[in-house]
Design a protein around this motif. Sequence first.
Motif, PDB file in Angstrom:
ATOM      1  N   SER A  91     -27.567 -31.856 -20.110  1.00  0.00           N
ATOM      2  CA  SER A  91     -27.222 -31.107 -18.898  1.00  0.00           C
ATOM      3  C   SER A  91     -28.262 -30.040 -18.593  1.00  0.00           C
ATOM      4  O   SER A  91     -28.337 -29.541 -17.470  1.00  0.00           O
ATOM      5  CB  SER A  91     -25.836 -30.472 -19.043  1.00  0.00           C
ATOM      6  OG  SER A  91     -25.849 -29.451 -20.036  1.00  0.00           O
ATOM      7  N   SER A  92     -29.084 -29.689 -19.594  1.00  0.00           N
ATOM      8  CA  SER A  92     -30.139 -28.692 -19.388  1.00  0.00           C
ATOM      9  C   SER A  92     -31.333 -29.269 -18.636  1.00  0.00           C
ATOM     10  O   SER A  92     -32.224 -28.527 -18.229  1.00  0.00           O
ATOM     11  CB  SER A  92     -30.620 -28.155 -20.745  1.00  0.00           C
ATOM     12  OG  SER A  92     -31.380 -29.139 -21.432  1.00  0.00           O
ATOM     13  N   GLY A  93     -31.371 -30.585 -18.495  1.00  0.00           N
ATOM     14  CA  GLY A  93     -32.532 -31.237 -17.900  1.00  0.00           C
ATOM     15  C   GLY A  93     -33.558 -31.659 -18.934  1.00  0.00           C
ATOM     16  O   GLY A  93     -34.581 -32.247 -18.590  1.00  0.00           O
ATOM     17  N   PHE A  94     -33.282 -31.352 -20.197  1.00  0.00           N
ATOM     18  CA  PHE A  94     -34.141 -31.777 -21.293  1.00  0.00           C
ATOM     19  C   PHE A  94     -33.324 -32.672 -22.233  1.00  0.00           C
ATOM     20  O   PHE A  94     -32.128 -32.842 -22.077  1.00  0.00           O
ATOM     21  CB  PHE A  94     -34.656 -30.565 -22.083  1.00  0.00           C
ATOM     22  CG  PHE A  94     -35.636 -29.716 -21.346  1.00  0.00           C
ATOM     23  CD1 PHE A  94     -36.993 -29.944 -21.452  1.00  0.00           C
ATOM     24  CD2 PHE A  94     -35.205 -28.689 -20.516  1.00  0.00           C
ATOM     25  CE1 PHE A  94     -37.908 -29.165 -20.760  1.00  0.00           C
ATOM     26  CE2 PHE A  94     -36.101 -27.901 -19.821  1.00  0.00           C
ATOM     27  CZ  PHE A  94     -37.456 -28.137 -19.948  1.00  0.00           C
ATOM     28  N   GLY A  95     -34.040 -33.245 -23.214  1.00  0.00           N
ATOM     29  CA  GLY A  95     -33.332 -33.992 -24.248  1.00  0.00           C
ATOM     30  C   GLY A  95     -33.073 -35.431 -23.861  1.00  0.00           C
ATOM     31  O   GLY A  95     -33.572 -35.904 -22.848  1.00  0.00           O
TER      32      GLY A  95
ATOM     33  N   SER B  37     -33.533 -12.290 -14.011  1.00  0.00           N
ATOM     34  CA  SER B  37     -33.030 -13.607 -13.613  1.00  0.00           C
ATOM     35  C   SER B  37     -31.826 -13.477 -12.702  1.00  0.00           C
ATOM     36  O   SER B  37     -31.395 -14.446 -12.131  1.00  0.00           O
ATOM     37  CB  SER B  37     -32.676 -14.425 -14.840  1.00  0.00           C
ATOM     38  OG  SER B  37     -31.633 -13.806 -15.564  1.00  0.00           O
TER      39      SER B  37
ATOM     40  N   PRO C 170     -26.891 -17.564 -29.026  1.00  0.00           N
ATOM     41  CA  PRO C 170     -27.117 -17.587 -27.580  1.00  0.00           C
ATOM     42  C   PRO C 170     -27.746 -16.292 -27.093  1.00  0.00           C
ATOM     43  O   PRO C 170     -27.526 -15.215 -27.645  1.00  0.00           O
ATOM     44  CB  PRO C 170     -25.696 -17.756 -27.013  1.00  0.00           C
ATOM     45  CG  PRO C 170     -24.930 -18.390 -28.130  1.00  0.00           C
ATOM     46  CD  PRO C 170     -25.503 -17.828 -29.393  1.00  0.00           C
TER      47      PRO C 170
ATOM     48  N   PRO D 200     -24.459 -31.369 -23.865  1.00  0.00           N
ATOM     49  CA  PRO D 200     -25.054 -30.097 -23.430  1.00  0.00           C
ATOM     50  C   PRO D 200     -26.576 -30.140 -23.356  1.00  0.00           C
ATOM     51  O   PRO D 200     -27.170 -29.536 -22.447  1.00  0.00           O
ATOM     52  CB  PRO D 200     -24.577 -29.117 -24.512  1.00  0.00           C
ATOM     53  CG  PRO D 200     -23.308 -29.716 -25.029  1.00  0.00           C
ATOM     54  CD  PRO D 200     -23.523 -31.194 -24.981  1.00  0.00           C
ATOM     55  N   GLU D 201     -27.225 -30.831 -24.294  1.00  0.00           N
ATOM     56  CA  GLU D 201     -28.678 -30.930 -24.248  1.00  0.00           C
ATOM     57  C   GLU D 201     -29.146 -31.561 -22.942  1.00  0.00           C
ATOM     58  O   GLU D 201     -30.065 -31.055 -22.281  1.00  0.00           O
ATOM     59  CB  GLU D 201     -29.192 -31.778 -25.422  1.00  0.00           C
ATOM     60  CG  GLU D 201     -29.258 -31.051 -26.737  1.00  0.00           C
ATOM     61  CD  GLU D 201     -29.806 -31.934 -27.854  1.00  0.00           C
ATOM     62  OE1 GLU D 201     -30.302 -31.377 -28.840  1.00  0.00           O
ATOM     63  OE2 GLU D 201     -29.716 -33.181 -27.747  1.00  0.00           O
TER      64      GLU D 201
END
Length: 333
Positions: A205-209, A333, A326, A202-203
């Motif tokens: 997939s956010s584009g970070f990490g 948005s 969350p 999951p990290e």
Amino acid sequence: MKFARIAITGVDGEEARLVVVQPEKRRVIDLATAWRLRLERRGATREAARRLATALFPASMSAAIALGEPFVEAAAEASAAPAEEAVRPLEGLRWLPPLDPPLIRDFTAFEQHVRNMAARQGGTIFPEFYQRPPYFKINPLGMIAPEAEVPWPHYTRHLDYELEIGLVIGKPGRNLLPEEALSHLFGVTILNDFSARDVQGPEMSSGFGPAKGKDFATALGPWIATCDEVALYDLSMVARVNGEEWSRGSTASLTWKIEELVAYAACGETLWPGELLGSGTVGTGSGAEHGRSLQPGDLVELEVSGLGLLRNRIGQPEPPGWLPKPRQASAAS
């Protein structure tokens, strides 16, 4: 030579010492002690000899490597005919991580591992893998020693090992070409980039990490072998869990070569002595590639030819702890 760090108990408590490892003789040489005794035999006072020996062989391996050739030459002298007081048996040592790197870059350089992981998720290799060798950065303060217990963070249920080699930078370099990059390499060690798989996915997939999926524990050791001691492209790599072989591979299967990893890391930035580059996981070199997961109490052993055996036991999961709640997306948005 093979360099490591051990913990000893001195008059001021526990301290780190640099050692040369001689596995064929089942012993290590405490370099600072060997050099101090050598100076005392030549007429130096104990205090003066201690100061000079500590300067040449500090507790930090990164600082020692930064001394360049004088460090290696002095280590060869000190370990050639050491006084008995400087010699310690291999058994019963308390190992420390052999390196205290200021920065860790971890590449993914083995196509087979990337392919296996993608197939497990029903996908294909991300095309960027073939363009440039991808890497991320790991928390160097999360380093754990050989034989140390691996902490199990409360936020994960799926721990995994990763069978890699670690490349230790030996001298500064910037904008290097591959053909000159190997001359900037000090040595090689074993790297186990422990992963929390259920958090890492999951990290990323956010584009970070990755962040929490990686930074809790990275094992290194037991020693660093200088490049003249190993055949960089013929290192056999084996992982065992509780004595059962789970993984086997070789540096011969690297897609991105070691000199390319070093050169790419140096693109537009300066590499410094003691920095660490991970090769990424060798093909089949993780439990996830086999649909397997580590359990509390498991004994993980990574063995690489010429680099020894890196052994760590998985600890018990921490009690449940705080995690962020969350958020709902705002109307804007």
